[in-house]
Design a protein around this motif. Structure first.
Motif, mmCIF file in Angstrom:
data_model
loop_
_atom_site.group_PDB
_atom_site.id
_atom_site.type_symbol
_atom_site.label_atom_id
_atom_site.label_comp_id
_atom_site.label_asym_id
_atom_site.label_seq_id
_atom_site.Cartn_x
_atom_site.Cartn_y
_atom_site.Cartn_z
ATOM 1 N N UNK A 1 0.860 -1.181 0.000
ATOM 2 C CA UNK A 1 0.000 0.000 0.000
ATOM 3 C C UNK A 1 0.894 1.228 0.000
ATOM 4 N N UNK A 2 0.811 2.028 -1.057
ATOM 5 C CA UNK A 2 1.664 3.204 -1.202
ATOM 6 C C UNK A 2 0.957 4.435 -0.640
ATOM 7 N N UNK A 3 1.707 5.253 0.109
ATOM 8 C CA UNK A 3 1.152 6.496 0.639
ATOM 9 C C UNK A 3 2.281 7.497 0.872
ATOM 10 N N UNK A 4 1.898 8.755 1.024
ATOM 11 C CA UNK A 4 2.865 9.834 1.264
ATOM 12 C C UNK A 4 2.587 10.477 2.611
ATOM 13 N N UNK A 5 3.655 10.906 3.244
ATOM 14 C CA UNK A 5 3.552 11.579 4.529
ATOM 15 C C UNK A 5 4.728 12.528 4.662
ATOM 16 N N UNK A 6 4.449 13.796 4.956
ATOM 17 C CA UNK A 6 5.468 14.822 5.140
ATOM 18 C C UNK A 6 6.448 14.889 3.957
ATOM 19 N N UNK A 7 5.895 14.769 2.738
ATOM 20 C CA UNK A 7 6.709 14.860 1.538
ATOM 21 C C UNK A 7 7.541 13.622 1.242
ATOM 22 N N UNK A 8 7.343 12.562 1.988
ATOM 23 C CA UNK A 8 8.068 11.308 1.797
ATOM 24 C C UNK A 8 7.110 10.252 1.266
ATOM 25 N N UNK A 9 7.635 9.310 0.466
ATOM 26 C CA UNK A 9 6.815 8.260 -0.127
ATOM 27 C C UNK A 9 7.162 6.921 0.510
ATOM 28 N N UNK A 10 6.122 6.183 0.903
ATOM 29 C CA UNK A 10 6.288 4.904 1.581
ATOM 30 C C UNK A 10 5.449 3.825 0.917
ATOM 31 N N UNK A 11 5.897 2.595 1.049
ATOM 32 C CA UNK A 11 5.070 1.432 0.758
ATOM 33 C C UNK A 11 5.005 0.625 2.045
ATOM 34 N N UNK A 12 3.807 0.477 2.578
ATOM 35 C CA UNK A 12 3.585 -0.421 3.705
ATOM 36 C C UNK A 12 3.225 -1.777 3.109
ATOM 37 N N UNK A 13 3.764 -2.839 3.668
ATOM 38 C CA UNK A 13 3.473 -4.177 3.160
ATOM 39 C C UNK A 13 3.424 -5.156 4.324
ATOM 40 N N UNK A 14 2.796 -6.294 4.089
ATOM 41 C CA UNK A 14 2.711 -7.337 5.096
ATOM 42 C C UNK A 14 3.818 -8.342 4.867
ATOM 43 N N UNK A 15 4.426 -8.769 5.969
ATOM 44 C CA UNK A 15 5.519 -9.735 5.875
ATOM 45 C C UNK A 15 5.242 -10.958 6.719
ATOM 46 N N UNK A 16 5.704 -12.120 6.262
ATOM 47 C CA UNK A 16 5.517 -13.445 6.866
ATOM 48 C C UNK A 16 4.174 -14.008 6.396
ATOM 49 N N UNK A 17 3.833 -15.175 6.838
ATOM 50 C CA UNK A 17 2.575 -15.793 6.442
ATOM 51 C C UNK A 17 1.407 -15.188 7.195
ATOM 52 N N UNK A 18 0.322 -14.918 6.504
ATOM 53 C CA UNK A 18 -0.832 -14.280 7.140
ATOM 54 C C UNK A 18 -1.477 -15.167 8.198
#
Length: 109
Positions: free
Chosen positions: A6-23
């Protein structure tokens, strides 16, 4: 396993949050990639943060699959209560939290 970016921006910075390991695992977590270069198509332009921003704690386990609403700084994800005997899909809970970025750390409330 890395999934659910999931891509989003905060304070002029770009991030991708992702899930890691088995759900289906207690160590399922939400981690961050940050764009530190100019070309998002260049793998070397991304920095993986050293540790997950949301992981198992005394209250919840198996946090993952997030979505972010940037306008009101809200994150949605799922997790299990830490005291659940079995991690099965009919016991997963949706969680909503506010967040803020302080330096290189996301704070969740």
């Amino acid at each position: 396993i890395n999934e659910g970016p999931y891509c989003f921006c905060e304070q002029g910075r770009t991030f991708i949050a992702y899930s890691g390991a088995g759900s289906w695992c207690e160590d399922y977590c939400i981690a961050i990639l940050e764009l530190v270069g100019d070309d998002p198509m260049d793998a070397s332009a991304w920095k993986k943060w050293d540790k997950p921003v949301l992981g198992s704690n005394s209250e919840f386990v198996g946090m993952g699959h997030c979505s972010v609403i940037e306008e009101d700084k809200t994150i949605f994800f799922h997790a299990w209560n830490a005291d659940e005997k079995d991690i099965v899909w009919n016991t997963v809970y949706p969680i909503v939290a506010k967040y803020r970025l302080e330096g290189d750390e996301f704070i969740f409330e």
